[in-house]
Design an enzyme around this catalytic site. Structure first.
Site, PDB file in Angstrom:
ATOM      1  N   SER A  44      24.812  59.897   8.807  1.00 47.59           N
ATOM      2  CA  SER A  44      23.785  58.880   8.561  1.00 47.59           C
ATOM      3  C   SER A  44      24.056  58.019   7.338  1.00 47.59           C
ATOM      4  O   SER A  44      23.484  56.934   7.215  1.00 47.59           O
ATOM      5  CB  SER A  44      22.422  59.553   8.417  1.00 47.59           C
ATOM      6  N   ASP A 352      14.433  57.903   1.450  1.00 49.06           N
ATOM      7  CA  ASP A 352      13.490  58.674   2.264  1.00 49.06           C
ATOM      8  C   ASP A 352      13.549  60.179   2.019  1.00 49.06           C
ATOM      9  O   ASP A 352      12.953  60.949   2.756  1.00 49.06           O
ATOM     10  CB  ASP A 352      13.717  58.386   3.749  1.00 49.06           C
ATOM     11  N   HIS A 355      18.381  60.084   2.280  1.00 44.06           N
ATOM     12  CA  HIS A 355      19.252  58.910   2.252  1.00 44.06           C
ATOM     13  C   HIS A 355      18.896  58.020   1.071  1.00 44.06           C
ATOM     14  O   HIS A 355      17.809  58.130   0.505  1.00 44.06           O
ATOM     15  CB  HIS A 355      19.123  58.155   3.578  1.00 44.06           C
TER      16      HIS A 355
END
Length: 392
Positions: A44, A352, A355
């Site tokens: 990610s 978040d 990340h």
């Protein structure tokens, strides 16, 4: 000849000539990048849209919702941030490519007109194969050990299979592969995260050995396919991510104020990975295998966050619960409970809880691509570009 008059005339002309020279230098176009094609891989931290809300990793399955993407794109692009990632700064700023690197799954669209537009904006055929939640170790291993609570089934070897399919579709051979830059974004953090609940029976050393082995096998696969320019990114300070600090014991802190045991785990992983890269360089002297030291770059920021513009190095910008970390694993960014983010994301390092913000990614990108001393990128990024430009 009136010598004094000539001198006076020359003195009047000099400022004009100098200004013209400066203006001309400023207007001169930047030299073209030696790389027209970039292939990216990872999880990610590098994924530019291969996952959606219905396929994203556990607890972070709302990437298709606002406020993801709010800072730069002003909408969700299925990037796990409020804006651009390091790989975006690589494409747009460092290499000056005509577009960001499209996610692989978007290139498989059956809409021929959309595919045509994408090809026009992406003439080099760059593709991002990174997928959020991906692991270094095969997904089947986690299933076998009852650790498959995450719904992302892809691993780094899945991404290699996607790459092979892409080469076949484009009818690309080793010569084409040898002209591209391969960006292997961080991979392995999820392996440790998924096995966290069974740490008593699955030693960290086993995860480390298996994960680095898989990454090494992956890189060897790229080299066998003709890759000559490969960048491998290490793990960041995973113990400084909001979720790690929330879940770690209060007394598990290092001198940065982060979860010490988690950071030591990432450091050990990176050391083993770098040892593996040294072996690969010896075995493949014709290839350039660079190391992007995310751990060192992240450490520099966490030691002096204000120097880099961050007022909140630990708290999640987009989260819930308030307190020191503003994070709740059951009410994460983009969920119905968290439809908005903080007012100034650029002042936060964490987006978040797992990340980072675009601001943090931009800082790290600058440390990678503007580092001529090899402190964070070895060999230096400029050296890599120069060697490609000279065909070395």
């Amino acid at each position: 000849m009136d010598l004094p008059g000539a001198v006076r005339s020359l003195s009047l002309l000099l400022p004009i000539l100098l200004a013209a020279a400066i203006t001309g230098a400023a207007a001169a176009p930047a030299p073209p990048s030696p790389f027209r094609t970039v292939y990216a891989f990872g999880d990610s931290f590098t994924d530019t849209g291969n996952t959606h809300s219905t396929t994203g990793p556990y607890s972070f399955g709302y990437v298709s919702h606002a406020p993801y993407g709010a800072t730069f794109f002003h909408r969700s692009t299925n990037r796990y941030s409020d804006g651009r990632l390091v790989v975006d700064f690589l494409a747009a700023d460092a290499l000056r490519l005509p577009s960001f690197i499209p996610p692989y799954l978007s290139t498989l669209s059956s809409n021929s007109s959309s595919s045509s537009v994408a090809a026009t904006n992406n003439p080099g055929g760059s593709v991002n194969f990174a997928v959020a939640g991906a692991t270094a170790i095969e997904h089947e291993w986690f299933v076998k050990n009852n650790l498959s609570f995450d719904i992302t089934p892809q691993s780094i070897m899945t991404e290699l299979g996607w790459f092979d399919a892409h080469l076949k579709a484009r009818r690309s051979g080793p010569k084409d592969v040898g002209e591209a830059l391969f960006w292997v974004g961080e991979i392995g953090a999820n392996d440790y995260a998924y096995s966290f609940m069974d740490a008593a029976t699955i030693p960290r050393k086993l995860i480390r050995t298996m994960a680095v082995d898989r990454v090494t096998t992956f890189i060897e696969g790229l080299l066998k396919r003709g890759a000559k320019y490969v960048v491998v990114q290490g793990l960041p300070l995973t113990g400084c991510l909001t979720m790690a600090m929330t879940l770690a014991k209060p007394d598990d802190r290092d001198d940065l104020g982060c979860a010490g045991s988690v950071n030591r785990q990432s450091l050990a992983h990176n050391r083993l990975l770098q040892a593996s890269l040294r072996r690969l360089r010896r075995d493949h002297p014709g290839a350039i295998i660079a190391y992007a030291d995310y751990y060192a770059a992240h450490t520099a920021v966490m030691k002096s966050p204000a120097q880099y513009g961050f007022a909140e190095p630990f708290k999640a910008c987009c989260g819930s619960g308030g307190g020191d970390y503003n994070f709740d694993v059951f009410s994460t960014c983009g969920s119905p409970e968290v439809p908005t983010a903080c007012a100034q994301p650029a002042r936060y390092a964490n987006w978040d809880g797992v990340h980072m913000t675009e601001a943090m990614y931009k800082v790290v990108a600058g440390m990678f691509f503007q580092d001529n001393a090899g402190k964070y990128f070895r060999p230096a990024f400029g050296s890599l570009l120069a060697r490609k430009g000279h065909g070395n």
